[in-house]
Design a protein around this motif. Sequence first.
Motif, mmCIF file in Angstrom:
data_model
loop_
_atom_site.group_PDB
_atom_site.id
_atom_site.type_symbol
_atom_site.label_atom_id
_atom_site.label_comp_id
_atom_site.label_asym_id
_atom_site.label_seq_id
_atom_site.Cartn_x
_atom_site.Cartn_y
_atom_site.Cartn_z
ATOM 1 N N HIS A 194 0.826 -1.214 0.000
ATOM 2 C CA HIS A 194 0.000 0.000 0.000
ATOM 3 C C HIS A 194 0.859 1.261 0.000
ATOM 4 O O HIS A 194 0.397 2.322 -0.443
ATOM 5 N N THR A 241 -8.629 1.409 -0.961
ATOM 6 C CA THR A 241 -7.645 0.575 -0.279
ATOM 7 C C THR A 241 -7.377 -0.667 -1.130
ATOM 8 O O THR A 241 -8.127 -0.978 -2.064
ATOM 9 N N GLU A 249 -7.751 -3.646 -0.152
ATOM 10 C CA GLU A 249 -8.864 -4.562 0.097
ATOM 11 C C GLU A 249 -10.062 -4.211 -0.780
ATOM 12 O O GLU A 249 -10.727 -5.101 -1.320
ATOM 13 N N GLU A 250 -10.356 -2.931 -0.916
ATOM 14 C CA GLU A 250 -11.470 -2.508 -1.774
ATOM 15 C C GLU A 250 -11.181 -2.805 -3.237
ATOM 16 O O GLU A 250 -12.051 -3.288 -3.975
ATOM 17 N N SER A 260 -9.492 -5.073 -4.398
ATOM 18 C CA SER A 260 -9.385 -6.517 -4.607
ATOM 19 C C SER A 260 -10.735 -7.195 -4.790
ATOM 20 O O SER A 260 -10.794 -8.434 -4.897
ATOM 21 N N ASP A 261 -11.807 -6.437 -4.844
ATOM 22 C CA ASP A 261 -13.122 -7.026 -5.113
ATOM 23 C C ASP A 261 -14.005 -6.009 -5.838
ATOM 24 O O ASP A 261 -14.973 -5.493 -5.286
ATOM 25 N N SER A 292 -11.642 -10.012 -7.388
ATOM 26 C CA SER A 292 -11.471 -11.045 -6.358
ATOM 27 C C SER A 292 -11.103 -12.394 -6.978
ATOM 28 O O SER A 292 -10.683 -13.309 -6.262
#
Length: 265
Positions: free
Chosen positions: A136, A181, A183-184, A186-187, A205
């Motif tokens: 990140h 982010t 995480e965001e 990534s999907d 994802s």
Amino acid sequence: MRIARFSSGDDVGFGVVDSESEGGPHILRLSGHPLLGESRPTGDRAALEDVRLLSPVLPSKVVCIGKNYRDHVAEMSDITGEGTAEPAVFLKPSTAVVGTGDPVFYPDVSSHVDYEGELAIVISRVCREVPPERAHDVIFGYTCANDITARDLQRSDTQWTRAKGFDSFCPIGPWVETGLTIEEASDLRITTTVGQEVRQDGRTSQLIHGIRDVIAYVTSFMTLLPGDVILTGTPAGVGPVTPGQRVTVTIEGVGELTNAITTRE
């Protein structure tokens, strides 16, 4: 925040895209270069429809991850072979990069050109040997990309440079979304439309090698510079385009990248 690179007349600069402003979307000009030093709003603004969006960055290199969705590996196994334990990496030259709205030129030496919609990572600073847990720290943001490929040349050549490297074969844009982010990112849903027909419909994802691992792997052997771009791979559904067709790559939370396929006169 959405950072765009744009031209207005002979003037080229960077700005923040404000989609919520009264009277429609506007672009708020920034001073300097957002990746190469301090950049601040200048107070100047223009309607988004009155400027031309350019490729949001001018990378020194475009690093591409191949065979990174299992369903795409299956559909392309006759050309690219089976998946690999480590990411499959190739490069596109900086001269292949164009922006949204720019034409993609169908080369005379090919009779089979494919679209490949992808999520692209824009690198924020000089980096090498980045561990996954620090990925990140080196991400400026995300944008849409289209890994245009002369499929017949990819099949006939012993490597992919010519098939992937023609001028205009790497549309990216319309801007860089900096607010996601890992995480965001990534999907996210990613679709590719030719005309009005949806040809690709996947989610990030489904990546075999995720964003953190891709950055760690690439930087294990290559130094990345500010503005460099990593294409993360394409889902199933790739297919041919012909001159006169328009291709749109849409990624939720990021934007929409549209380019027309044409021939050189």
